[in-house]
Design a protein around this motif. Structure first.
Motif, PDB file in Angstrom:
ATOM      1  N   ARG A  22      20.462 -34.076  20.253  1.00 39.60           N
ATOM      2  CA  ARG A  22      20.607 -32.609  20.279  1.00 39.60           C
ATOM      3  C   ARG A  22      19.306 -31.932  19.829  1.00 39.60           C
ATOM      4  N   ILE A  23      18.450 -32.697  19.196  1.00 38.74           N
ATOM      5  CA  ILE A  23      17.149 -32.204  18.730  1.00 38.74           C
ATOM      6  C   ILE A  23      16.028 -32.669  19.659  1.00 38.74           C
ATOM      7  N   THR A  24      15.985 -33.966  19.922  1.00 37.57           N
ATOM      8  CA  THR A  24      14.860 -34.531  20.682  1.00 37.57           C
ATOM      9  C   THR A  24      14.848 -34.096  22.135  1.00 37.57           C
ATOM     10  N   LEU A  25      15.983 -33.581  22.635  1.00 36.88           N
ATOM     11  CA  LEU A  25      16.054 -33.099  24.022  1.00 36.88           C
ATOM     12  C   LEU A  25      16.224 -31.580  24.089  1.00 36.88           C
ATOM     13  N   ASP A  26      16.003 -30.910  22.975  1.00 33.33           N
ATOM     14  CA  ASP A  26      16.143 -29.458  22.867  1.00 33.33           C
ATOM     15  C   ASP A  26      14.775 -28.797  23.031  1.00 33.33           C
ATOM     16  N   ALA A  27      14.702 -27.770  23.858  1.00 32.88           N
ATOM     17  CA  ALA A  27      13.425 -27.112  24.178  1.00 32.88           C
ATOM     18  C   ALA A  27      12.709 -26.559  22.948  1.00 32.88           C
ATOM     19  N   GLU A  28      13.453 -26.078  21.980  1.00 28.75           N
ATOM     20  CA  GLU A  28      12.846 -25.516  20.777  1.00 28.75           C
ATOM     21  C   GLU A  28      12.477 -26.592  19.764  1.00 28.75           C
ATOM     22  N   ALA A  29      13.341 -27.595  19.621  1.00 27.58           N
ATOM     23  CA  ALA A  29      13.147 -28.598  18.573  1.00 27.58           C
ATOM     24  C   ALA A  29      12.232 -29.746  18.975  1.00 27.58           C
ATOM     25  N   ALA A  30      12.262 -30.173  20.238  1.00 21.27           N
ATOM     26  CA  ALA A  30      11.480 -31.350  20.657  1.00 21.27           C
ATOM     27  C   ALA A  30       9.986 -31.225  20.349  1.00 21.27           C
ATOM     28  N   PRO A  31       9.362 -30.073  20.600  1.00 19.32           N
ATOM     29  CA  PRO A  31       7.937 -29.982  20.239  1.00 19.32           C
ATOM     30  C   PRO A  31       7.699 -30.164  18.732  1.00 19.32           C
ATOM     31  N   LEU A  32       8.657 -29.725  17.927  1.00 15.43           N
ATOM     32  CA  LEU A  32       8.542 -29.907  16.481  1.00 15.43           C
ATOM     33  C   LEU A  32       8.638 -31.389  16.110  1.00 15.43           C
ATOM     34  N   VAL A  33       9.489 -32.127  16.828  1.00 16.96           N
ATOM     35  CA  VAL A  33       9.615 -33.570  16.593  1.00 16.96           C
ATOM     36  C   VAL A  33       8.251 -34.238  16.726  1.00 16.96           C
ATOM     37  N   ASP A  70      13.016 -42.881  23.278  1.00 23.76           N
ATOM     38  CA  ASP A  70      12.302 -42.312  24.425  1.00 23.76           C
ATOM     39  C   ASP A  70      11.841 -40.867  24.212  1.00 23.76           C
ATOM     40  N   PRO A  71      12.746 -39.942  23.847  1.00 23.91           N
ATOM     41  CA  PRO A  71      12.271 -38.563  23.672  1.00 23.91           C
ATOM     42  C   PRO A  71      11.379 -38.387  22.448  1.00 23.91           C
ATOM     43  N   VAL A  72      11.538 -39.243  21.438  1.00 26.89           N
ATOM     44  CA  VAL A  72      10.660 -39.169  20.260  1.00 26.89           C
ATOM     45  C   VAL A  72       9.232 -39.514  20.683  1.00 26.89           C
ATOM     46  N   ALA A  73       9.080 -40.620  21.399  1.00 24.12           N
ATOM     47  CA  ALA A  73       7.753 -41.050  21.860  1.00 24.12           C
ATOM     48  C   ALA A  73       7.130 -40.013  22.788  1.00 24.12           C
ATOM     49  N   THR A  74       7.921 -39.459  23.676  1.00 20.71           N
ATOM     50  CA  THR A  74       7.395 -38.466  24.614  1.00 20.71           C
ATOM     51  C   THR A  74       6.966 -37.194  23.881  1.00 20.71           C
ATOM     52  N   SER A  75       7.746 -36.769  22.896  1.00 21.17           N
ATOM     53  CA  SER A  75       7.358 -35.595  22.098  1.00 21.17           C
ATOM     54  C   SER A  75       6.046 -35.841  21.370  1.00 21.17           C
ATOM     55  N   MET A  76       5.880 -37.054  20.862  1.00 21.05           N
ATOM     56  CA  MET A  76       4.645 -37.387  20.158  1.00 21.05           C
ATOM     57  C   MET A  76       3.463 -37.418  21.119  1.00 21.05           C
ATOM     58  N   LEU A  77       3.666 -37.962  22.313  1.00 23.49           N
ATOM     59  CA  LEU A  77       2.614 -38.007  23.333  1.00 23.49           C
ATOM     60  C   LEU A  77       2.109 -36.587  23.626  1.00 23.49           C
ATOM     61  N   HIS A  78       3.049 -35.661  23.837  1.00 25.14           N
ATOM     62  CA  HIS A  78       2.664 -34.278  24.153  1.00 25.14           C
ATOM     63  C   HIS A  78       2.022 -33.568  22.956  1.00 25.14           C
ATOM     64  N   ALA A  79       2.555 -33.792  21.762  1.00 25.96           N
ATOM     65  CA  ALA A  79       1.964 -33.170  20.572  1.00 25.96           C
ATOM     66  C   ALA A  79       0.552 -33.697  20.340  1.00 25.96           C
ATOM     67  N   ASP A  98      -0.531 -42.954  24.261  1.00 25.03           N
ATOM     68  CA  ASP A  98       0.374 -43.402  25.315  1.00 25.03           C
ATOM     69  C   ASP A  98       1.768 -43.621  24.727  1.00 25.03           C
ATOM     70  N   ALA A  99       2.773 -43.556  25.603  1.00 26.63           N
ATOM     71  CA  ALA A  99       4.150 -43.843  25.220  1.00 26.63           C
ATOM     72  C   ALA A  99       4.658 -44.999  26.075  1.00 26.63           C
ATOM     73  N   PHE A 100       5.623 -45.729  25.542  1.00 18.93           N
ATOM     74  CA  PHE A 100       6.238 -46.831  26.290  1.00 18.93           C
ATOM     75  C   PHE A 100       7.721 -46.887  25.955  1.00 18.93           C
ATOM     76  N   VAL A 101       8.473 -47.524  26.836  1.00 21.78           N
ATOM     77  CA  VAL A 101       9.916 -47.659  26.689  1.00 21.78           C
ATOM     78  C   VAL A 101      10.263 -49.142  26.666  1.00 21.78           C
ATOM     79  N   VAL A 102      11.052 -49.551  25.688  1.00 28.18           N
ATOM     80  CA  VAL A 102      11.540 -50.926  25.611  1.00 28.18           C
ATOM     81  C   VAL A 102      12.965 -50.935  26.167  1.00 28.18           C
ATOM     82  N   ARG A 103      13.158 -51.690  27.242  1.00 28.30           N
ATOM     83  CA  ARG A 103      14.496 -51.827  27.823  1.00 28.30           C
ATOM     84  C   ARG A 103      15.349 -52.703  26.915  1.00 28.30           C
ATOM     85  N   LYS A 104      16.655 -52.501  26.989  1.00 33.80           N
ATOM     86  CA  LYS A 104      17.568 -53.348  26.213  1.00 33.80           C
ATOM     87  C   LYS A 104      17.598 -54.760  26.774  1.00 33.80           C
TER      88      LYS A 104
END
Length: 179
Positions: free
Chosen positions: A38-49, A73-82, A91-97
């Motif tokens: 609800r935070i990491t995919l929120d337009a207002e909160a994700a940039p803050l993450v 995933d959204p944490v890494a992407t937010s960090m990449l953009h910040a 860079d960001a990466f995703v680890v599959r299960k």
């Protein structure tokens, strides 16, 4: 606290903390749930993450960030953009299960992390299972894991310390008024 840190804490308290009986992915029961998507995919909160997590890990040297899908995933992407907004390449990466059984049959998606210093992230962790699974996959891919970082520490600290990793949570349950 920084303005971004204060603002994100307010967002988490207002949008992500849900009270009521729930069963966590660890199988444990709790009286509340912290739904950080609800935070990491929120337009207002994700940039803050991204800002808060970069600040929380500022003393570390790493050039890629990622973790086990879906929480990381959204944490890494937010960090990449910040990082890009600060003039830093990250860079960001995703680890599959599980490793793909078709195509390139990769377990880790994104830029190659072999020989690179990486930070493993997660939104929140109770047992450390997800971040430690990501640590194992990153090491198997040839990366050097410098630390594990989460937005909210919910109990994983002992498991991550026992595995020999530095652990950097941005917030504790006490910060959220939940301890």
């Amino acid at each position: 606290m920084s303005d971004a840190r204060d603002a994100l804490l307010r967002q988490i308290k207002d949008k992500a903390v849900v009270h009521g009986k729930v069963t966590l992915s660890s199988g444990r029961e709790a009286d509340y749930y912290i739904d950080l998507r609800r935070i990491t995919l929120d337009a207002e909160a994700a940039p803050l993450v991204g800002q808060v997590m970069l600040d929380a890990t500022a003393e570390l040297e790493y050039d890629a960030v990622g973790g086990l899908t879906l929480g990381a995933d959204p944490v890494a992407t937010s960090m990449l953009h910040a990082a890009a907004a600060r003039g830093r390449r990250l860079d960001a990466f995703v680890v599959r299960k599980a490793q793909k059984t078709h195509g390139l049959q990769r377990r880790i998606e994104g830029p190659d992390i072999a020989g690179r210093r990486v930070l493993i992230v997660e939104d929140t962790s109770t047992t450390g299972g997800s971040p430690l699974t990501a640590v194992e996959a990153a090491r198997e891919a040839g990366a050097e894991v410098v630390a594990v970082a989460t937005i909210v520490e919910r109990g994983a600290a002992p498991a991550i310390a026992d595995a020999g990793f530095r652990y950097l949570p941005a917030y504790s349950l006490a910060d959220l008024g939940l301890s």
